[in-house]
Design an enzyme around this catalytic site. Structure first.
Site, mmCIF file in Angstrom:
data_model
loop_
_atom_site.group_PDB
_atom_site.id
_atom_site.type_symbol
_atom_site.label_atom_id
_atom_site.label_comp_id
_atom_site.label_asym_id
_atom_site.label_seq_id
_atom_site.Cartn_x
_atom_site.Cartn_y
_atom_site.Cartn_z
ATOM 1 N N TYR A 155 -18.688 -8.204 58.951
ATOM 2 C CA TYR A 155 -18.427 -7.491 57.693
ATOM 3 C C TYR A 155 -18.859 -6.032 57.826
ATOM 4 O O TYR A 155 -18.077 -5.115 57.555
ATOM 5 C CB TYR A 155 -19.190 -8.186 56.563
ATOM 6 C CG TYR A 155 -18.911 -7.630 55.188
ATOM 7 C CD1 TYR A 155 -17.677 -7.830 54.574
ATOM 8 C CD2 TYR A 155 -19.885 -6.910 54.496
ATOM 9 C CE1 TYR A 155 -17.420 -7.325 53.302
ATOM 10 C CE2 TYR A 155 -19.642 -6.415 53.224
ATOM 11 C CZ TYR A 155 -18.407 -6.623 52.632
ATOM 12 O OH TYR A 155 -18.159 -6.125 51.376
ATOM 13 N N GLU A 157 -19.660 -4.061 60.482
ATOM 14 C CA GLU A 157 -18.966 -3.226 61.467
ATOM 15 C C GLU A 157 -17.489 -3.079 61.119
ATOM 16 O O GLU A 157 -16.879 -2.051 61.400
ATOM 17 C CB GLU A 157 -19.129 -3.802 62.877
ATOM 18 C CG GLU A 157 -20.572 -3.838 63.385
ATOM 19 C CD GLU A 157 -21.176 -2.456 63.650
ATOM 20 O OE1 GLU A 157 -20.521 -1.421 63.397
ATOM 21 O OE2 GLU A 157 -22.334 -2.412 64.108
#
Ligand code: UDP
Length: 349
Positions: A155, A157
């Protein structure tokens, strides 16, 4: 860049924040196309929107090529909001590859559409880009402390890469972009099984179950009522911006998770048992937005106090539980006053 009045695309418009955004746009006379894969959203959110004449829903996943129903209207879009992605840690970790690709591939597809349409593009990014922050409160120029190999990375990155893509599109003159870093948001239209702390604790309180507190409950979050978040997103989309920068959208009122449990007990009117569970990996210790930029550039700040927002949220979940899971309510276990006070006497039938 001059933006003409036209059609608004909301990716993720059947989700929690997306459905409130669609409704606010529709109530202000905008024509809205919603694209959603219904992975973490609620079909009942859609039913409320379909009552508006100028609302179209397209079921599609933005990791895949955008469907013809969307592409053939490319010339009409003037605003594109991208809120498409599961945002609850337990939900976005079920299929991490899909989560990452939703932010990266999906954002890229929508940015291309924005370029083709000449639409302004708003990315719903997240406070998670700051990771387990080493600075407090979090200002937008803090570069973050994310574990790129941890379970939250799909989520965090993904959203960081989506921000990169959006900024590169803007720098190259391919589309005009806005990036909102949304902090914890709560309110009606969340799923009962969403898994985030407010929906969990509210449903547990209403069902007479102990509240699950992860770790020792001393970690903090700053909770923003959804109507305030949506107001911030709309202002960010419409305000002229002097330069290219992300904007924190959140409520700076910071509390520990244990204090949140106490706040719910105070509303419900009796003590609630706590069930201490393991703290998830990489769970950020402290989170509070610095919203000086939003105040200055958008003239925006949240206006809903936590207690008021929690009362509205409790009342909404009480109605949801009563309609869908009547056997789980404490009403059945002899705690009728809890439900009565959460729903308000007039709604208690
Ligand atoms: N949390 C908790 N009990 C729950 C769910 C979450 O104590 O039932 C904690 C979680 O560990 C975190 C905070 O509440 O510290 C907020 O979690 P949430 O999943 O809502 O969002 P996050 O901010 O972590 O993305």
């Amino acid at each position: 860049m001059h933006i003409r009045e036209g059609l608004t695309l909301v990716a993720g418009g059947a989700g929690f924040i997306g459905s409130h955004l669609c409704r606010a746009l529709l109530e202000n006379g905008h024509r809205v196309v919603c694209i959603d894969n219904l992975q973490s959203s609620r079909e009942s959110n859609l039913m409320l929107l379909q009552d508006y004449g100028h609302f179209d829903f397209v079921e599609a996943d933005i990791t895949q090529p955008l469907p013809n129903q969307v592409m053939r209207r490319a010339g009409e879009f003037t605003r594109i909001y991208n809120l498409a992605c599961a945002a609850s840690p337990i939900l976005y970790q079920i299929n991490p590859e899909h989560t990452l690709l939703t932010s990266v591939l999906g954002t890229n597809r929508l940015l291309r559409l924005a370029e083709q349409s000449g639409a302004r593009f708003l990315l719903a990014s997240t406070s998670e880009v700051y990771g387990d922050s080493e600075v407090h409160p979090q200002q937008e120029d803090y570069r973050g402390h994310v574990n790129c190999t941890g379970p939250r990375a799909c989520y965090d990155e993904g959203k960081r890469a989506a921000e990169t893509l959006a900024f590169d599109y803007d720098r190259a003159g391919r589309s005009e972009i806005r990036v909102a870093r949304i902090f914890n948001t709560y309110g009606p239209n969340m799923r009962i099984d969403d898994g985030r702390v407010i929906s969990n604790l509210v449903c547990q309180a209403l069902s007479g179950e102990p509240l699950t507190v992860y770790g020792d409950g001393s970690q903090t979050r700053s909770f923003c009522y959804v109507a305030d978040t949506v107001d911030g997103l709309r202002k960010l989309m419409e305000c002229p911006m002097p330069d290219l920068q992300p904007i924190n959208i959140g409520n700076p009122e910071e509390i520990t998770i244990k204090q949140l449990a106490s706040a719910l007990a105070a509303i419900i009117g009796h003590p609630l048992d706590l069930d201490y569970c393991d703290l998830p990996t990489d769970d950020p210790r402290r989170r509070r937005p610095d919203i000086a930029r939003a105040r200055e550039l958008l003239g925006w700040q949240p206006t809903t106090p936590l207690r008021e927002g929690l009362e509205m949220t409790l009342a909404w979940f009480a109605r949801e539980l009563k309609a869908n899971y009547p056997d789980e309510l404490v009403e059945r276990r002899g705690h009728e006053p809890v439900l009565r006070s959460a729903m308000g006497e007039e709604n208690f039938v």
